[in-house]
Structure formats: structure tokens, C-alpha cells
Scaffold this motif. Structure first.
Motif, short mmCIF file in Angstrom:
data_model
loop_
_atom_site.label_atom_id
_atom_site.label_comp_id
_atom_site.label_asym_id
_atom_site.label_seq_id
_atom_site.Cartn_x
_atom_site.Cartn_y
_atom_site.Cartn_z
N ARG A 117 0.81 -1.21 0.00
CA ARG A 117 0.00 0.00 0.00
C ARG A 117 0.85 1.27 0.00
N ARG A 118 2.05 1.17 0.53
CA ARG A 118 2.92 2.35 0.54
C ARG A 118 3.37 2.72 -0.86
N ARG B 141 -11.67 9.17 5.27
CA ARG B 141 -11.51 8.79 6.67
C ARG B 141 -10.15 9.24 7.14
N VAL B 142 -10.12 10.33 7.88
CA VAL B 142 -8.83 10.91 8.28
C VAL B 142 -8.93 11.44 9.70
N ILE B 143 -7.77 11.69 10.31
CA ILE B 143 -7.76 12.29 11.64
C ILE B 143 -8.41 13.67 11.54
N PRO B 144 -9.34 13.98 12.44
CA PRO B 144 -10.00 15.28 12.37
C PRO B 144 -9.01 16.44 12.54
N ILE C 132 -6.98 18.02 10.66
CA ILE C 132 -5.70 18.10 9.97
C ILE C 132 -5.93 18.86 8.66
N GLU D 82 0.63 13.35 2.96
CA GLU D 82 0.92 12.18 3.79
C GLU D 82 1.39 10.93 3.04
N LEU E 30 4.98 11.40 2.08
CA LEU E 30 5.90 11.36 3.22
C LEU E 30 6.07 9.91 3.69
N ALA F 28 -7.56 14.63 18.99
CA ALA F 28 -7.27 14.66 17.56
C ALA F 28 -5.85 15.17 17.32
N ARG F 29 -5.49 16.24 18.03
CA ARG F 29 -4.16 16.84 17.93
C ARG F 29 -3.09 15.82 18.32
N ASP G 261 -2.64 13.02 15.79
CA ASP G 261 -1.85 13.46 14.65
C ASP G 261 -0.37 13.51 14.99
N ARG H 199 1.05 10.02 15.30
CA ARG H 199 1.21 9.43 13.98
C ARG H 199 2.43 10.00 13.25
N ARG I 173 5.89 7.92 12.27
CA ARG I 173 6.31 7.88 10.87
C ARG I 173 7.73 8.46 10.71
N MET J 185 -6.95 5.29 13.31
CA MET J 185 -6.08 6.37 12.87
C MET J 185 -4.60 6.08 13.09
#
Lengths: 239, 258
Positions: free
Chosen positions: A98-99, A110-113, A115, A123, A126, B188-189, B192, B195, B199, B217
Motif C-alpha cells: 500500500r505504501r 476517513r482521516v484524523i479530524p 488536519i 501524507e 511522506l 485529535a491533535r 496526529d 502518527r 512515521r 487512525m
């Protein structure tokens, strides 16, 4: 299929794929989504999957991505030069695929709120090891192509319209040149102009040699990108 | 891809008398991988985390860890001293309640610097510089380096606890409900931030939580625990979107829609 694509090795080769859902919370009811499905997609091809809702179109894409667990059969995907069976691969192999190998456009973002949009699109780059500078530039390019105004880039997409969110989703999946693209209704909830922009991106991916498997509710967009189509019927595959 | 797992748990079991804490848990964790462990209260996830992080001796089974020098060691065959060294130099441990992971009576800078001094750093300027660096990385104003953590908000305390752990460049961080006591806006902060850090630093991480949103997440892979046993394991999105085990299906279908 053209003579040229026939000569190339397949990027996706599905053999005898089965998928059944067992719903334990509903007295163990079973739903058969896919039965003995065979399919190959080579580089430069875009196979469009048709069928009524419930025919298993999304399930097929999700099985290829490793998001759904195949119930039987093999899903070979070319990854770094070798064919890997997603149906049997270790999670970390699928993550690696997947990378760099497989991109997926789903119908939901569907993502972290909270951002910012630009960060979300950077992303995948990166994660694949690109520099922040390069990632920012490419993310900007694709967002511009998808007509997402620059004033929105610093905002989180939660408040965006459905069409805007969908374009953020597409940008995330197509900002990296994945050799295999799985597109689940990429043009749903888009207006004419933006649909054209997405079709253009898909055609560009096709001509750079990506193998594409897609589901399109919108017939016109599907026809514009397809090199081949298959029709799924509930419980069987018709030619 | 590297060929030796960072951590290898085999048939890990911890009994409390006749009661099962966790039983027969086996998995491999690879460098840079984030593993989520979910389950309801009493499912054994915290017992598992405590065994994995060498805070609790298992009743059976084995944990192998590959050190920075490439040597694979059996965690519970090490001496107490060697185990402590591992915890200071290769591992981090972020507790649910930052008050359990921080020293509340010393400054933020000292909380971070202390870990460095424990591994031999002596130069005051360097230590302070590192502390400032990590406070900033965790989005804490470096001007607050001399403030006591008790004057920080819950979210800041949690970030300080993470800074304290990261200053010694761990390769594996254990987290127990890291977003547990925080307001959703702060969660949420922090998600992020965690994550990005995993990474960018290539950190491996084992996160125990009951919050399926958090693992979706953060984690690459998921273990679902029930009654001390792992009932399902796999890619996070696969387990959440296509759960196979009746218990996982029940967990996933019990999430309240917003």
C-alpha cells in the motif's frame, strides 16, 4: 485489448476468488459476495467493473487492497517486480504494497479530524519517503488540478462539501504514481467539470502504465476511461 | 524489509491464581510498526502490555527483543539491571494518566532531562537544549521549560510525558490509553502528533485502547482481545471493516454513529 497490452505481464491476476460474509450478530446469516472470480489487469489497462448494487463490485476492490479478507482463491498483485498473493500475504507485506504499489480511492474520506487538507494529501508521499518540500509541491499540483481552491488547503476537510471531500480523497490516492489503482466510485458526487478533471487524471495514470480496476456509478466517466469492462451479477461473473 | 522482528511474543500467558490475565498470545512486531490492542475492560489488554513492557512477569511463554546492536534477547532471561537499561535506552512507556509517568514536583525541563541523565548525559547545556527541542516537537512552548507539570493542562501533561519518553530515542514505545482522559479536541491533535512521530522517527509502538477510532487512525495492525485471549488479529482496516470473529463483529457494530 490491444496487442501491446497482451504482451505485458499482468499487474493483477485474480484466480477463483470467493468472498462470503458471515454475520454472527445476525444469527450467522451468510451473504455470498463473490464466487469463482477470475480477472487480469495489465499495465496501461483500465478494467471497469459493472453490476447492480450488491453484485460485489466494492467487495472485489476491497479484497484486492487487502481491506476485505478473501474467502478463497488467489489475488496476485505485482509488487516490486514479484507477484504477491494478497489473499495470503502477511499484514506487513500488504502495508508495504500500500505504501508504494497500490492506491485506493474509496467513497469516504476517513482521516484524523482537524488536519489541514494539504497535510492530508502530502501524507502518502511522506510515508513513501519523499521530502516534505517535494510532497508539498506535488500535493499542491494535484489539488490545483482538481480545482480545490488554495484558500481551502489550510483547512481540515470536515466542513467541506461532499464533492470537495471526494476530491481530497482522490488527491490522496493519486498524488503518488501507484502502479496499481483501485477506484471505488471516484466520480460520485462530483459536478461535470470536476468529473472531467478526475477522468483526465485516470487517463494520465493509464498512459503512464498503471493497472486500474474501477467501479463507476457514472456510466459516462466509466466509458471514458475503460479499456475493458466486466459485468458482475449476484453470485456469478458473466463475461 | 528487515528480516528480524523487533519484538516476538510466543505463547505469552499470565495467570492471577486460577484467573486468566492473558493466555497464549503470540505475535511479531516489526520495526516502525504500530500495533493496536483493543478489547473491553477486563479483556486482558493491560496485563498483556505490562508483560510485554517487562513490568509484569508472565507465567509462561517468551518475549524476544532485538536490541539496537542486533542481538536478540529473551526479556525475562535478562538480569533486572539489563532489563532496566533496556527500558531506559530502547523503550518508552506512556501511561494513561500522565501523573503516573511524570514527576509532578520537578519542572517540565527536568522531567525530560532526567531521562537523558539516566543514560549518562552530564552536560547541562546539552540536556537543556535537548529538553527544549523535545518540548517544541511535542508542541509545548519552550518558554514553559521551568514550569511544573501540575500547572499544565491534561493534554500538555500527556505531551510532556511523550517528550520525556522520546528524548532517549527509543525504538519501541508502549502506550496505555494515551488519549484516555483527554477532551476530544485535544485527542485529535495528539493522534496526529503520535502518527507523525512514529512515521518520522520510524518508531514501533504498541497501543492499548478501548477506542476503535484511535486504532483506526494510528495502528497498522490490530489484536482483538477477549477473556485474556487474542480472538482476531490482522490489518487494522481489515479487522474493522471485515471482522471475522463474532466478538470483533459485535465490537465494531457497537460503535455509536456521530
Amino acid at each position: 485489448m490491444s496487442a501491446m497490452t497482451e504482451q505485458t505481464d499482468p499487474m493483477i491476476a485474480i484466480q477463483g476468488l470467493h468472498k462470503t460474509f458471515t454475520l454472527h450478530t445476525q444469527n450467522g446469516a451468510t451473504i455470498s459476495a463473490l464466487q469463482s472470480l477470475d480477472l487480469t489487469v495489465s499495465g496501461g489497462e483500465c478494467v471497469v467493473v459493472r453490476g447492480a448494487s450488491g453484485a460485489g463490485k466494492s467487495s472485489l476492490l476491497r479484497c484486492v487492497y487487502g481491506n476485505y479478507r478473501a474467502g478463497g482463491g488467489a489475488i496476485w498483485v505485482r509488487h516490486q517486480g514479484a507477484m504477491v498473493d494478497v489473499a495470503k500475504a502477511e499484514p506487513r507485506t500488504i502495508l508495504d504494497m500500500r505504501r508504494t504499489t497500490m492506491g485506493f480511492v474509496s467513497q469516504f474520506l476517513r482521516v484524523i479530524p482537524r488536519i489541514p487538507t494539504l497535510d492530508l494529501v502530502m501524507e502518502p508521499l511522506l510515508t513513501a519517503g519523499r521530502s516534505a518540500e517535494e510532497a508539498r509541491e506535488q500535493a499542491g499540483t494535484i489539488l490545483t488540478h482538481l480545482n480545490l481552491p488554495q484558500r481551502l488547503w489550510s483547512l481540515a476537510p470536515a466542513t467541506f462539501s461532499g464533492g470537495e471531500q471526494q476530491r481530497v480523497n482522490i488527491a490522496r490516492a493519486m498524488v503518488w504514481d501507484y502502479p496499481v489503482l483501485l477506484l471505488d466510485e471516484p466520480t460520485a458526487s462530483l459536478d461535470r467539470e470536476n468529473r472531467a478533471a478526475v477522468v483526465e487524471l485516470i487517463l494520465a495514470a493509464r498512459s503512464r502504465g498503471a493497472a486500474i480496476l474501477g467501479v463507476f456509478h457514472d456510466r459516462e466517466a466509466g466509458d471514458a476511461v475503460a479499456t475493458d469492462t466486466i459485468e458482475l451479477r449476484a453470485n456469478r461473473l458473466a463475461a | 524489509m528487515t528480516e528480524t522482528p523487533l519484538l516476538q511474543a510466543t505463547a505469552l500467558t499470565r495467570m492471577y491464581g486460577k484467573r486468566v490475565g492473558c493466555r497464549d498470545v503470540s505475535f511479531d512486531l516489526w520495526p516502525g510498526e504500530v500495533l493496536g490492542v483493543v478489547g473491553e475492560s477486563g479483556s486482558g489488554k493491560t496485563t498483556l502490555l505490562n508483560c510485554l513492557s517487562a513490568q509484569l512477569e508472565p507465567s509462561g511463554g517468551e518475549i524476544l527483543y532485538t536490541r539496537r546492536d542486533g542481538r536478540q534477547v529473551d526479556i525475562f532471561a535478562l538480569s533486572e539491571g539489563e532489563r532496566r537499561l533496556l527500558l531506559r535506552t530502547e523503550w518508552g512507556l506512556v501511561r494513561q494518566n500522565p501523573r503516573d509517568g511524570l514527576r509532578m514536583a520537578v519542572s517540565a525541563g527536568a522531567n525530560v532531562g532526567e531521562r537523558l541523565m539516566a543514560v549518562g548525559a552530564r552536560h547541562y547545556g546539552d540536556i537543556r537544549g535537548q529538553a527544549r527541542h523535545w518540548l517544541t516537537e511535542l508542541e509545548i512552548d519552550a518558554e514553559r521549560i521551568d514550569d511544573l507539570p501540575r500547572n499544565f493542562s491534561g493534554g500538555m501533561q500527556q505531551r510532556l510525558q511523550i517528550a520525556r519518553n522520546l528524548v532517549t530515542s527509543p525504538r519501541l514505545v508502549f502506550m496505555d490509553e494515551p488519549t484516555g482522559g483527554l477532551d476530544v479536541s485535544v485527542q485529535a491533535r495528539l493522534l496526529d502528533l503520535i502518527r507523525r512521530l512514529t512515521r518520522d522517527l520510524g518508531l514501533a509502538c504498541i497501543i492499548v485502547t478501548h477506542d476503535l477510532g484511535v486504532v483506526r487512525m494510528l495502528s497498522h495492525r490490530l489484536l482483538v482481545m477477549r477473556g485474556g485471549e487474542v480472538v482476531e488479529a490482522g490489518l487494522t482496516d481489515q479487522v474493522l471493516d471485515d471482522p471475522q470473529h463474532p466478538y470483533s463483529q459485535m465490537l465494531v457494530s457497537s460503535i455509536l454513529p456521530v
